[in-house]
Design a protein around this motif. Sequence first.
Motif, short mmCIF file in Angstrom:
data_model
loop_
_atom_site.label_atom_id
_atom_site.label_comp_id
_atom_site.label_asym_id
_atom_site.label_seq_id
_atom_site.Cartn_x
_atom_site.Cartn_y
_atom_site.Cartn_z
N ASP A 111 0.78 -1.23 0.00
CA ASP A 111 0.00 0.00 0.00
C ASP A 111 0.81 1.28 0.00
N ASN A 112 2.16 1.22 0.00
CA ASN A 112 2.92 2.46 -0.15
C ASN A 112 4.29 2.18 -0.75
N GLN A 113 4.87 3.22 -1.32
CA GLN A 113 6.11 3.07 -2.09
C GLN A 113 7.30 2.75 -1.21
N HIS A 114 7.36 3.31 0.00
CA HIS A 114 8.46 3.00 0.92
C HIS A 114 8.51 1.50 1.20
N LYS A 115 7.35 0.93 1.44
CA LYS A 115 7.26 -0.50 1.75
C LYS A 115 7.69 -1.32 0.53
N ALA A 116 7.23 -0.91 -0.66
CA ALA A 116 7.61 -1.63 -1.88
C ALA A 116 9.12 -1.57 -2.10
N ASP A 117 9.71 -0.38 -1.93
CA ASP A 117 11.16 -0.23 -2.08
C ASP A 117 11.92 -1.14 -1.12
N PHE A 118 11.43 -1.20 0.11
CA PHE A 118 12.08 -2.02 1.14
C PHE A 118 12.07 -3.49 0.74
N TYR A 119 10.92 -4.01 0.35
CA TYR A 119 10.82 -5.44 0.04
C TYR A 119 11.57 -5.80 -1.25
N ASN A 140 4.63 -9.01 8.27
CA ASN A 140 4.77 -7.55 8.50
C ASN A 140 6.19 -7.16 8.88
N LEU A 141 7.16 -7.68 8.15
CA LEU A 141 8.56 -7.41 8.46
C LEU A 141 8.86 -5.91 8.46
N PHE A 142 8.38 -5.20 7.47
CA PHE A 142 8.64 -3.77 7.35
C PHE A 142 8.14 -3.01 8.59
N GLU A 143 6.90 -3.29 8.99
CA GLU A 143 6.32 -2.59 10.14
C GLU A 143 7.05 -2.98 11.42
N LYS A 159 17.01 1.66 0.85
CA LYS A 159 17.38 2.40 -0.35
C LYS A 159 18.87 2.29 -0.68
N LYS A 160 19.57 1.47 0.10
CA LYS A 160 21.01 1.25 -0.09
C LYS A 160 21.83 2.51 0.14
N GLU A 161 21.29 3.41 0.96
CA GLU A 161 22.04 4.62 1.31
C GLU A 161 22.97 4.37 2.48
N LYS A 162 22.77 3.24 3.15
CA LYS A 162 23.53 2.97 4.37
C LYS A 162 23.77 1.47 4.50
N GLN A 163 24.99 1.08 4.87
CA GLN A 163 25.31 -0.31 5.11
C GLN A 163 24.95 -0.68 6.55
N THR A 164 24.43 -1.88 6.72
CA THR A 164 24.06 -2.33 8.04
C THR A 164 25.30 -2.71 8.84
N ASN A 165 25.50 -2.06 9.98
CA ASN A 165 26.62 -2.43 10.83
C ASN A 165 26.26 -2.39 12.31
N GLU A 166 24.97 -2.23 12.59
CA GLU A 166 24.50 -2.23 13.97
C GLU A 166 23.58 -3.43 14.17
N PRO A 167 23.84 -4.26 15.20
CA PRO A 167 23.02 -5.44 15.45
C PRO A 167 21.53 -5.13 15.54
N ARG A 168 21.17 -4.02 16.18
CA ARG A 168 19.76 -3.71 16.38
C ARG A 168 19.05 -3.31 15.09
N GLN A 169 19.80 -3.03 14.06
CA GLN A 169 19.19 -2.74 12.76
C GLN A 169 18.95 -4.02 11.97
#
Length: 334
Positions: A111-119, A140-143, A159-169
């Motif tokens: 139902d929204n573009q942010h969610k589509a981009d994420f998946y 509901n992974l995104f939510e 959006k690939k603007e940031k690499q994951t390097n924090e466990p909580r992310q």
Amino acid sequence: MQLNPSVISDIKNIIYSARDKAVRAVDKERVLMYWNIGKRIFEEEQEGKNRADYGKFLIKSISAQIQPEFGIGFSYRQLNWYRQFYRTFPIVSALRTQLTWTHYKFILGLDNQHKADFYITETVKNNWSSRQLERQIGSNLFERLLLSNDKDAVLAIAKKEKQTNEPRQIIKDPMYLEFLGLKKESSYYEKDIESAIITHLQEFLLELGNGFSFVARQKRIHLDGDDFYIDLVLYNRLLQCFVLVDLKTKKLTHGNIGQMQMYVNYYDRLEKLPSESPTLGILLCANKNDAIVKFTLPEDNKTIIASRYELYLPTEQQLITEINKEIKNRDPYN
């Protein structure tokens, strides 16, 4: 004479590889075909004077003439999907070759573009099958990530603007383990859940987060005559560290947290290589008191995470309740 067994193995691998490439090529062409059909329908629709009525008439007419020859894939409903596909992704170069039409149908239902981009990003990054994507959307992974993490960080990663390097992310709270197939009316021992996780290891690693691989089960630690057993030892290639998982079917205690701290210290001092990141400990529990977790661990704690697990997916109302609760908790004026 004896046949070299590697010959058979090599030939089988060549066949499997060729088949996979053929399937991917067919999927890619199918996606492009549906996109082009949607584009042509949309362009023709724009020529109609009364676009709403003409669009419905147009798709019904096309289906009536095309479906008898080409089959159910060109029904009125399917042609509507193709039209929506083009409208959602109007630039053909933006289409991901790794995604099949089945992937895209799940994406189109969002139902929204942010969610589509994420998946889309997560599917490509993790090589999710269409079935795995469906499960992640259904859970509901995104939510859930937005609830347990900083919103901007989640969107930046997508959006690939940031690499994951924090466990909580990476690690979710709560985690949903409905794929274990355990019945609601039953109570379970830790060994029951552990056995179910091993049986469904691929699904568990997928739910746990990105970059996890299995190392050991019931890893024995011997300390001056005393034996301890870590339920699961994993490794995360994104964080470049060992990840220790302890299962608790009852409410988490400060003693459980202290024991996990001992496991983490052991791995840091005896197992971790100098080039690797500090060991991460995950306490996967049925229930927890966040205040106890907070005050048992140091203020700058970054290596131990307590995450609640649920054996069943949340209903829509439960998710809405959790989102509203989180918004209320984050409101500084509340």
